[in-house]
Each structure stands twice: as structure tokens, then as C-alpha cells.
Design an enzyme around this catalytic site. Structure first.
Site, PDB file in Angstrom:
ATOM      1  N   LYS A   1       2.996  -2.744   6.222  1.00 30.41           N
ATOM      2  CA  LYS A   1       2.357  -2.703   4.716  1.00 30.41           C
ATOM      3  C   LYS A   1       4.433  -2.333   4.487  1.00 30.41           C
ATOM      4  CE  LYS A   1      -1.492  -4.319   3.449  1.00 30.41           C
ATOM      5  NZ  LYS A   1      -1.604  -5.467   2.330  1.00 30.41           N
TER       6      LYS A   1
ATOM      7  N   SER B   1       1.066  -1.368  -0.249  1.00 34.57           N
ATOM      8  CA  SER B   1      -0.103   0.092  -0.143  1.00 34.57           C
ATOM      9  C   SER B   1       1.085   1.254   0.018  1.00 34.57           C
ATOM     10  CB  SER B   1      -1.061  -0.110   1.266  1.00 34.57           C
ATOM     11  OG  SER B   1      -1.086   1.300   1.234  1.00 34.57           O
TER      12      SER B   1
ATOM     13  N   TYR C   1      -1.566  -1.473  10.060  1.00 36.43           N
ATOM     14  CA  TYR C   1      -1.715  -1.202   8.906  1.00 36.43           C
ATOM     15  C   TYR C   1      -0.518  -0.535   8.547  1.00 36.43           C
ATOM     16  CZ  TYR C   1      -3.470  -1.043   4.396  1.00 36.43           C
ATOM     17  OH  TYR C   1      -3.988  -1.376   2.767  1.00 36.43           O
TER      18      TYR C   1
HETATM   19  P1  NAP Z   1     -11.599  -6.689   0.285  1.00 33.53           P
HETATM   20  O1  NAP Z   1     -12.058  -5.400  -0.394  1.00 33.53           O
HETATM   21  O2  NAP Z   1     -12.186  -5.873   1.550  1.00 33.53           O
HETATM   22  O3  NAP Z   1     -11.222  -7.732   0.302  1.00 33.53           O
HETATM   23  C1  NAP Z   1     -10.088  -8.166   1.200  1.00 33.53           C
HETATM   24  C2  NAP Z   1      -9.890 -10.347   0.205  1.00 33.53           C
HETATM   25  O4  NAP Z   1      -9.385 -10.740   1.772  1.00 33.53           O
HETATM   26  C3  NAP Z   1     -11.696 -11.248   0.743  1.00 33.53           C
HETATM   27  O5  NAP Z   1     -11.348 -11.490  -0.582  1.00 33.53           O
HETATM   28  C4  NAP Z   1     -11.488 -11.277   1.540  1.00 33.53           C
HETATM   29  O6  NAP Z   1     -11.993 -12.718   1.904  1.00 33.53           O
HETATM   30  C5  NAP Z   1      -9.876 -11.890   1.863  1.00 33.53           C
HETATM   31  N1  NAP Z   1      -9.392 -12.276   3.327  1.00 33.53           N
HETATM   32  C6  NAP Z   1      -9.231 -11.162   4.585  1.00 33.53           C
HETATM   33  N2  NAP Z   1      -8.971 -11.703   5.017  1.00 33.53           N
HETATM   34  C7  NAP Z   1      -8.217 -12.988   4.632  1.00 33.53           C
HETATM   35  C8  NAP Z   1      -7.550 -14.232   5.544  1.00 33.53           C
HETATM   36  N3  NAP Z   1      -7.098 -13.441   7.171  1.00 33.53           N
HETATM   37  N4  NAP Z   1      -7.176 -15.419   4.754  1.00 33.53           N
HETATM   38  C9  NAP Z   1      -7.673 -15.006   3.540  1.00 33.53           C
HETATM   39  N5  NAP Z   1      -8.372 -14.658   2.620  1.00 33.53           N
HETATM   40  C10 NAP Z   1      -8.512 -13.267   3.560  1.00 33.53           C
HETATM   41  O7  NAP Z   1     -10.289  -5.662   0.292  1.00 33.53           O
HETATM   42  P2  NAP Z   1      -9.121  -4.821  -1.088  1.00 33.53           P
HETATM   43  O8  NAP Z   1      -9.799  -3.545  -0.459  1.00 33.53           O
HETATM   44  O9  NAP Z   1      -9.955  -5.388  -2.167  1.00 33.53           O
HETATM   45  O10 NAP Z   1      -7.803  -5.006  -0.603  1.00 33.53           O
HETATM   46  C11 NAP Z   1      -6.818  -5.922  -0.637  1.00 33.53           C
HETATM   47  C12 NAP Z   1      -4.818  -5.936  -0.748  1.00 33.53           C
HETATM   48  O11 NAP Z   1      -4.857  -4.349  -1.785  1.00 33.53           O
HETATM   49  C13 NAP Z   1      -5.403  -5.392   0.966  1.00 33.53           C
HETATM   50  O12 NAP Z   1      -3.881  -6.364   1.469  1.00 33.53           O
HETATM   51  C14 NAP Z   1      -4.812  -4.012   0.856  1.00 33.53           C
HETATM   52  O13 NAP Z   1      -4.549  -4.079   2.355  1.00 33.53           O
HETATM   53  C15 NAP Z   1      -4.418  -3.107   0.503  1.00 33.53           C
HETATM   54  N6  NAP Z   1      -4.344  -2.292  -0.663  1.00 33.53           N
HETATM   55  C16 NAP Z   1      -6.254  -2.074  -0.785  1.00 33.53           C
HETATM   56  C17 NAP Z   1      -6.562  -0.682  -0.882  1.00 33.53           C
HETATM   57  C18 NAP Z   1      -7.757   0.168  -1.522  1.00 33.53           C
HETATM   58  O14 NAP Z   1      -8.067   1.120  -1.952  1.00 33.53           O
HETATM   59  N7  NAP Z   1      -7.920  -0.890  -1.238  1.00 33.53           N
HETATM   60  C19 NAP Z   1      -5.064  -0.151  -0.923  1.00 33.53           C
HETATM   61  C20 NAP Z   1      -3.947   0.003  -1.002  1.00 33.53           C
HETATM   62  C21 NAP Z   1      -3.753  -1.277  -0.507  1.00 33.53           C
HETATM   63  P3  NAP Z   1     -12.548 -13.163   3.261  1.00 33.53           P
HETATM   64  O15 NAP Z   1     -13.460 -12.110   4.326  1.00 33.53           O
HETATM   65  O16 NAP Z   1     -13.922 -14.691   2.545  1.00 33.53           O
HETATM   66  O17 NAP Z   1     -11.199 -14.030   3.533  1.00 33.53           O
END
Ligand code: NAP
Length: 257
Positions: A161, A143, A157
Site C-alpha cells: 500500500k 490504505s 500488505y
Molecule cells: P473485499 O471485500 O475482500 O473485496 C475485494 C474485491 O477484489 C473482490 O471483488 C474480489 O473479487 C476482488 N479481487 C481480489 N483479488 C483480485 C484479483 N487478483 N483480480 C481481480 N479482482 C480481485 O475487499 P475490500 O475490503 O473491499 O478492499 C478493497 C480495497 O480497499 C483493497 O485494495 C483493500 O486493500 C482496500 N482497503 C480496504 C479497507 C477496509 O477497511 N475494508 C481499508 C483500507 C484499504 P474476486 O475474489 O472475485 O476476485
């Protein structure tokens, strides 16, 4: 023209929704075989069924990245179903908000377990399989928060990261002898299903702080992962790439006028 990724075997952790789903979709669209991984079986299954309309074969697997045994079973399953593991997109992550004076040890441990240790365990489980392929690619989703920026409520967090990038550099050296590369993507604000709940006004304010004046799409992260997974990116390792519409660039609000 890049060498097609068609037929490669890809595991994407945390891909039942959000960025992971976007990464999975991009690989499936280009004919790769993709394993959708998440803890909620139904959600992973629904996503896999939807993405099966793309070129590649898409399957669902239920696993928690904090459990090494489950990560090993996941990697074995991908090998059985797709004939190996070529690419791991280690993407699963959580981002509960908690300011420091309220943050408990449990809050801290939970975030570090999933976001930092979870990467180690997924990678550890896939490593023997990646070594066999003589074509290993690991792409982690970090991130901008932590390595570059800060945001109140996300100290744990941010630590997780930034920790991923420390891990990455040594891992890249250790894996190089097996021709496995490992790199990280640092997304800015990406529009996922969850973000929609924050409301239109909030999203507009976020977009206004980004030089390109829009939030990122999950496919923007997927396309970056696709590049890092390509044969042509094989000389890039231990690096991180920011995908944020220029969000980290302005020195002040004045710069955005
Ligand atoms: P999200 O929409 O909440 O999706 C998270 C996914 O991870 C879901 O499929 C969830 O499914 C799974 N998950 C969570 N905990 C888990 C575990 N212990 N084991 C296996 N699967 C797990 O999140 P997102 O926004 O797409 O974020 C994805 C990644 O991108 C993360 O690493 C986040 O830090 C990073 N990120 C996101 C953003 C943003 O703007 N969205 C920005 C920077 C970085 P289940 O709940 O069914 O397990």
C-alpha cells in the site's frame, strides 16, 4: 455544482463486493457506465445485475489484475461496450494476515503481486484508452496501513500500500502530458461484508478508536472517488487523501477521552 459524470465510462477492479462495489454503486447512481471486475464470474454478474437498477449501465467482466492479457481484454471490452475508458478505479486488493516469523516468500509475493503489480498492470492496460479520451482519471485504493500506520500481520500488505504511493508520484508526472490525473484514496476501517464476520464486539472496539466513533461506509470511499474523477478535480494529481473518520489523528488513547 459539479459537472455531471453521466455517460462516462468507468472500470472498477475488485468491485464484486466491498469497497469496489460501493465505488461502482456511487458512479452508477450518478449515471456513469460501470464495468464490475473480479475473478469470480458469478459474484461479478450478481453485483452488476443489482447495480443495473441504478442510472448507468453496469456490466460484469471476469479478470485477474495479476494478468496483463486479462487487463488488456478488460479495457478493450469497456471500450467496445461504453465507447471508451474515462476513469479507472484500481481497487482490487487482498489482505491475508501473516506475522513476519511465519510469513513465507509465497505469502509476500502473492500480496505484492495483487496489491502493487496488479495496479501497474490495470493502469498499463487502460492507459492507451485513457489517452484517447482527453479526460483520464485514475483513482487507486491504497490504505492508511503502510503509508501512515502499522498493524501486526500486515507487513507485506503495508509495503504494497505504501509502494502504491511511490508509484503514483512518478506516474502522475508521466501522465500529465495527456491530461490524465492519478490519485489515491487511503481508507481507514470501512464496513464491508467481510468485516461483519469479525463480530459485534470487535467492530465496537474498532469504532471506539475512531474520533467520529463509527466505521466508514463503502459509499464514503465511492464519494471521494467520484470527486477525484470529476472535471472540477482536474488540477489534482499525484496526491493521496485519507478517508478514515479521523482514525490516524489521536496521539494516544487519552486523546479520545
Ligand atoms: P473485499 O471485500 O475482500 O473485496 C475485494 C474485491 O477484489 C473482490 O471483488 C474480489 O473479487 C476482488 N479481487 C481480489 N483479488 C483480485 C484479483 N487478483 N483480480 C481481480 N479482482 C480481485 O475487499 P475490500 O475490503 O473491499 O478492499 C478493497 C480495497 O480497499 C483493497 O485494495 C483493500 O486493500 C482496500 N482497503 C480496504 C479497507 C477496509 O477497511 N475494508 C481499508 C483500507 C484499504 P474476486 O475474489 O472475485 O476476485
Amino acid at each position: 455544482m459539479f459537472t455531471p459524470i453521466r455517460g462516462k465510462s468507468v472500470i472498477v477492479t475488485g468491485s464484486s463486493k466491498g469497497i469496489g462495489k460501493g465505488i461502482a454503486k456511487v458512479f452508477a447512481k450518478h449515471g456513469a457506465n460501470v464495468l464490475i471486475v473480479g475473478r469470480n464470474q458469478k459474484a461479478a454478474q450478481i453485483t452488476a445485475e443489482k447495480l443495473n437498477q441504478e442510472e448507468g449501465k453496469v456490466l460484469a467482466f471476469t479478470a485477474d489484475v495479476t494478468q496483463l492479457a486479462e487487463m488488456k481484454t478488460m479495457a478493450n471490452y469497456a471500450e467496445e461496450q461504453f465507447g471508451g475508458v474515462d476513469i479507472l478505479c484500481s481497487n482490487a486488493g487482498i489482505f491475508p494476515c501473516s506475522k513476519l516469523d511465519e510469513m513465507t516468500e509465497e505469502n509476500w509475493d502473492c500480496v505484492l503481486d495483487v496489491n502493487l503489480k496488479g495496479n501497474f498492470l490495470a493502469i498499463k492496460a487502460c492507459l492507451p484508452h485513457l489517452k484517447k479520451q482527453a479526460y483520464g482519471r485514475i483513482i487507486m485504493t491504497s490504505s492508511i496501513t503502510g503509508p501512515i500506520t502499522g498493524f501486526p500481520g500486515w507487513a507485506h500488505y503495508a509495503a504494497s500500500k505504501a509502494g502504491m504511493l511511490g508509484f503514483l508520484k512518478t506516474a502522475a508526472i508521466e501522465m500529465a502530458k495527456d491530461q490524465i490525473t492519478i490519485n489515491a484514496i487511503l481508507p481507514g476501517n470501512i464496513q464491508t461484508e467481510g468485516l461483519k464476520d469479525l463480530g459485534k464486539d470487535y467492530l465496537q472496539t474498532m469504532a471506539a478508536s475512531i474520533p467520529l466513533k463509527k466505521l466508514g461506509r463503502v459509499e464514503d470511499i465511492g464519494n471521494t472517488a467520484l470527486f477525484l474523477a470529476s472535471k472540477e478535480a482536474g488540477y489534482i494529481t499525484g496526491q493521496s487523501i485519507v478517508v478514515d473518520g479521523g482514525q490516524i489523528l489521536p496521539e494516544s488513547l487519552e486523546a479520545l477521552k
